[in-house]
Design a protein around this motif. Structure first.
Motif, PDB file in Angstrom:
ATOM      1  N   ASP A  87      26.603 -25.866   3.423  1.00  0.00           N
ATOM      2  CA  ASP A  87      27.008 -24.400   3.201  1.00  0.00           C
ATOM      3  C   ASP A  87      26.408 -23.747   1.962  1.00  0.00           C
ATOM      4  O   ASP A  87      26.317 -22.297   2.014  1.00  0.00           O
ATOM      5  CB  ASP A  87      28.625 -24.176   3.357  1.00  0.00           C
ATOM      6  CG  ASP A  87      29.114 -24.919   4.504  1.00  0.00           C
ATOM      7  OD1 ASP A  87      28.827 -24.397   5.450  1.00  0.00           O
ATOM      8  OD2 ASP A  87      29.889 -25.684   4.404  1.00  0.00           O
ATOM      9  N   ALA A  88      26.183 -24.553   1.000  1.00  0.00           N
ATOM     10  CA  ALA A  88      25.710 -23.710  -0.380  1.00  0.00           C
ATOM     11  C   ALA A  88      24.924 -24.889  -0.939  1.00  0.00           C
ATOM     12  O   ALA A  88      25.138 -26.137  -0.803  1.00  0.00           O
ATOM     13  CB  ALA A  88      26.646 -23.161  -1.064  1.00  0.00           C
ATOM     14  N   VAL A 110      20.692 -20.539   3.115  1.00  0.00           N
ATOM     15  CA  VAL A 110      21.691 -21.313   2.131  1.00  0.00           C
ATOM     16  C   VAL A 110      21.749 -20.418   0.999  1.00  0.00           C
ATOM     17  O   VAL A 110      21.025 -20.598   0.024  1.00  0.00           O
ATOM     18  CB  VAL A 110      21.313 -22.595   2.063  1.00  0.00           C
ATOM     19  CG1 VAL A 110      21.926 -23.479   1.053  1.00  0.00           C
ATOM     20  CG2 VAL A 110      21.212 -23.448   3.393  1.00  0.00           C
ATOM     21  N   TRP A 131      19.134 -14.834  -1.895  1.00  0.00           N
ATOM     22  CA  TRP A 131      19.807 -16.172  -1.521  1.00  0.00           C
ATOM     23  C   TRP A 131      20.336 -16.885  -2.614  1.00  0.00           C
ATOM     24  O   TRP A 131      20.943 -17.818  -2.704  1.00  0.00           O
ATOM     25  CB  TRP A 131      19.403 -16.870  -0.543  1.00  0.00           C
ATOM     26  CG  TRP A 131      19.149 -16.249   0.637  1.00  0.00           C
ATOM     27  CD1 TRP A 131      18.239 -15.507   1.518  1.00  0.00           C
ATOM     28  CD2 TRP A 131      20.266 -16.214   1.713  1.00  0.00           C
ATOM     29  NE1 TRP A 131      18.442 -14.896   2.778  1.00  0.00           N
ATOM     30  CE2 TRP A 131      19.877 -15.441   2.822  1.00  0.00           C
ATOM     31  CE3 TRP A 131      21.515 -16.827   1.762  1.00  0.00           C
ATOM     32  CZ2 TRP A 131      20.523 -15.119   4.024  1.00  0.00           C
ATOM     33  CZ3 TRP A 131      22.182 -16.605   2.840  1.00  0.00           C
ATOM     34  CH2 TRP A 131      21.928 -15.742   4.051  1.00  0.00           C
ATOM     35  N   GLU A 329      26.258 -20.625  10.263  1.00  0.00           N
ATOM     36  CA  GLU A 329      25.236 -19.354   9.773  1.00  0.00           C
ATOM     37  C   GLU A 329      26.129 -18.312   9.231  1.00  0.00           C
ATOM     38  O   GLU A 329      25.896 -17.533   8.237  1.00  0.00           O
ATOM     39  CB  GLU A 329      24.211 -18.977  10.416  1.00  0.00           C
ATOM     40  CG  GLU A 329      23.180 -17.836   9.853  1.00  0.00           C
ATOM     41  CD  GLU A 329      22.275 -17.452  10.651  1.00  0.00           C
ATOM     42  OE1 GLU A 329      21.960 -16.195  10.730  1.00  0.00           O
ATOM     43  OE2 GLU A 329      21.552 -18.367  11.474  1.00  0.00           O
ATOM     44  N   ARG A 332      27.690 -19.026   5.834  1.00  0.00           N
ATOM     45  CA  ARG A 332      26.675 -18.843   4.769  1.00  0.00           C
ATOM     46  C   ARG A 332      26.306 -17.572   4.431  1.00  0.00           C
ATOM     47  O   ARG A 332      26.065 -17.213   3.243  1.00  0.00           O
ATOM     48  CB  ARG A 332      25.423 -19.682   5.127  1.00  0.00           C
ATOM     49  CG  ARG A 332      25.649 -21.122   5.427  1.00  0.00           C
ATOM     50  CD  ARG A 332      24.302 -22.058   5.451  1.00  0.00           C
ATOM     51  NE  ARG A 332      23.476 -21.491   6.355  1.00  0.00           N
ATOM     52  CZ  ARG A 332      23.484 -22.061   7.731  1.00  0.00           C
ATOM     53  NH1 ARG A 332      24.473 -22.815   8.206  1.00  0.00           N
ATOM     54  NH2 ARG A 332      22.612 -21.572   8.534  1.00  0.00           N
ATOM     55  N   ARG A 336      27.185 -15.764   0.883  1.00  0.00           N
ATOM     56  CA  ARG A 336      26.022 -14.707   0.092  1.00  0.00           C
ATOM     57  C   ARG A 336      26.390 -13.478  -0.329  1.00  0.00           C
ATOM     58  O   ARG A 336      26.641 -13.348  -1.613  1.00  0.00           O
ATOM     59  CB  ARG A 336      24.855 -14.903   0.726  1.00  0.00           C
ATOM     60  CG  ARG A 336      23.584 -14.541  -0.122  1.00  0.00           C
ATOM     61  CD  ARG A 336      22.502 -13.540   0.719  1.00  0.00           C
ATOM     62  NE  ARG A 336      23.247 -12.315   1.015  1.00  0.00           N
ATOM     63  CZ  ARG A 336      23.110 -11.139   0.090  1.00  0.00           C
ATOM     64  NH1 ARG A 336      22.470 -11.462  -0.884  1.00  0.00           N
ATOM     65  NH2 ARG A 336      23.761 -10.192   0.363  1.00  0.00           N
TER      66      ARG A 336
END
Length: 381
Positions: A87-88, A110, A131, A329, A332, A336
């Motif tokens: 997720d990161a 990501v 990102w 997605e 994520r 962000r």
């Protein structure tokens, strides 16, 4: 009846898989071995101090060592994206490695918390860099402190030696801007590679230019070599270092040859000297004490950059969970977006105020002007 039992079992299996996927997965890449290990080791160690649960969701850290090699970093990020569905990302440890994975994290959407020095990882802002969020002070904040000190202490010329990579090249561009701002002339400009064991040629060129000061732009252990070489050659001017040298090992490796160095760095290097009005002081001391309790030693500031990544995730994840499930997605993208909204978050080294244009978020509270006296970092009074 048998078919119904199979369907129920399948549904239960799918439900279990879905719940297992619901954990927040954070990929971590650090350089715990190789030339950048002085930076990577405290970062790797700090993962154990990062939050294991946020907003009721378990946080899983999947950690790798890239051995300071950008090609390894690329391989590992591909693995984390395709096999682990992270997720990161937190990491990698150095600027060239971070730049090497920029395309991949942007394509996979990501969000990345990069504990690296170079401002090039977040600026100029574009579809890829949006990102990335940087957990170290921007080069410009540090450069302003250094060149202002040069001006105030009567320096008119400076020689520059930097690593021949993203860190050094970016710092030279920043140095040019701030040298011009403060009316200081750069009279020498040299490069070396991080694994080099000799910089005699570069040092001789700097020495022949007779600068009032020398600015060295290198991360970790390699920052010592140019300064030690010039000292052995009899250079008597003032040495300046970037936040890349802001670690105890710099003093251990350099010994008396780094006494009197002026550098811009974190209040973590002299937390007791920092004013209580700086909200980062409390966080820095909490982290330092937790690290000492676990590992029996004081952490390098680079570990603090990793710890701050955990604090940023703690702030952003709860709102992101309202917009998507971990592993998706949607989550994520929401993460962000929420990282970009972080305001007034005290970290170990400053206060974060993120904006769409600024993915570092530090102001002047993120940098202290330091010197080395009797083998210890002290704030410049």
């Amino acid at each position: 009846m048998q078919l119904r039992s199979k369907l129920l079992a399948l549904a239960a299996g799918l439900a279990f898989a879905a719940s297992a996927q619901a954990d927040i997965k954070i990929g971590v890449i650090s350089s715990a071995t190789g030339p950048v290990s002085l930076i990577g080791i405290p970062q790797k160690n700090t993962v154990a101090l990062m939050p294991t649960e946020i907003a009721g969701e378990k946080v899983e850290y999947i950690t790798f060592d890239d051995a300071s090699d950008p090609s390894n970093t690329v391989t590992l990020i591909k693995k984390l994206i395709s096999e682990e569905n992270i997720d990161a990302l937190v990491g990698p440890s150095s600027s060239p490695n971070a730049m090497a994975v920029l395309d991949f994290i942007a394509e996979a959407k990501v969000p990345t918390l990069a504990p690296v020095g170079t401002i090039a990882i977040v600026l100029p802002m574009d579809d890829k860099r949006r990102w990335v969020f940087k957990t170290t002070q921007n080069d410009g904040l540090v450069a302003d402190k250094l060149f202002k000190h040069m001006k105030e202490t009567g320096k008119k010329t400076v020689g520059f030696i930097g690593t021949g990579d993203t860190f050094g090249e970016t710092w030279y561009k920043v140095a040019q801007d701030y040298a011009k701002k403060y009316g200081i002339e750069i009279v020498a400009n040299e490069r070396f590679k991080r694994p080099d064991t000799s910089v005699t040629g570069q040092a001789l060129k700097v020495l022949s230019a007779k600068p009032d000061a020398v600015l060295i732009a290198a991360p970790g252990g390699p920052a010592v070599l140019p300064q030690a070489t010039l000292t052995d050659m009899g250079y008597k001017g003032t040495f300046y270092q970037t936040h890349g040298a802001a670690l105890k090992e710099f003093i251990k490796l350099g010994g008396k040859k780094v006494e009197g160095t002026i550098l811009g760095g974190s209040l973590m290097l002299a937390p007791e000297d920092a004013p209580d009005s700086n909200p980062a002081k409390k966080v820095a001391l909490e982290y330092i004490n937790a690290y000492k309790d676990k590992y029996g030693e004081v952490p390098a500031t680079f570990g603090g950059n990793m710890y701050d990544a955990g604090l940023l995730l703690e702030r952003a994840v709860p709102a992101a969970l309202k917009k998507g499930e971990p592993g998706s997605e949607a989550f994520r993208v929401a993460l962000r977006d929420e990282l970009e909204k972080v305001k007034d978050l005290a970290g170990t080294q400053g206060v974060y105020n993120m904006t769409p244009e600024d993915h570092s978020g530090f102001d002047e509270r993120g940098v202290e002007l330091l010197t080395i006296e009797n083998g210890e970092f002290q704030l410049v009074k």
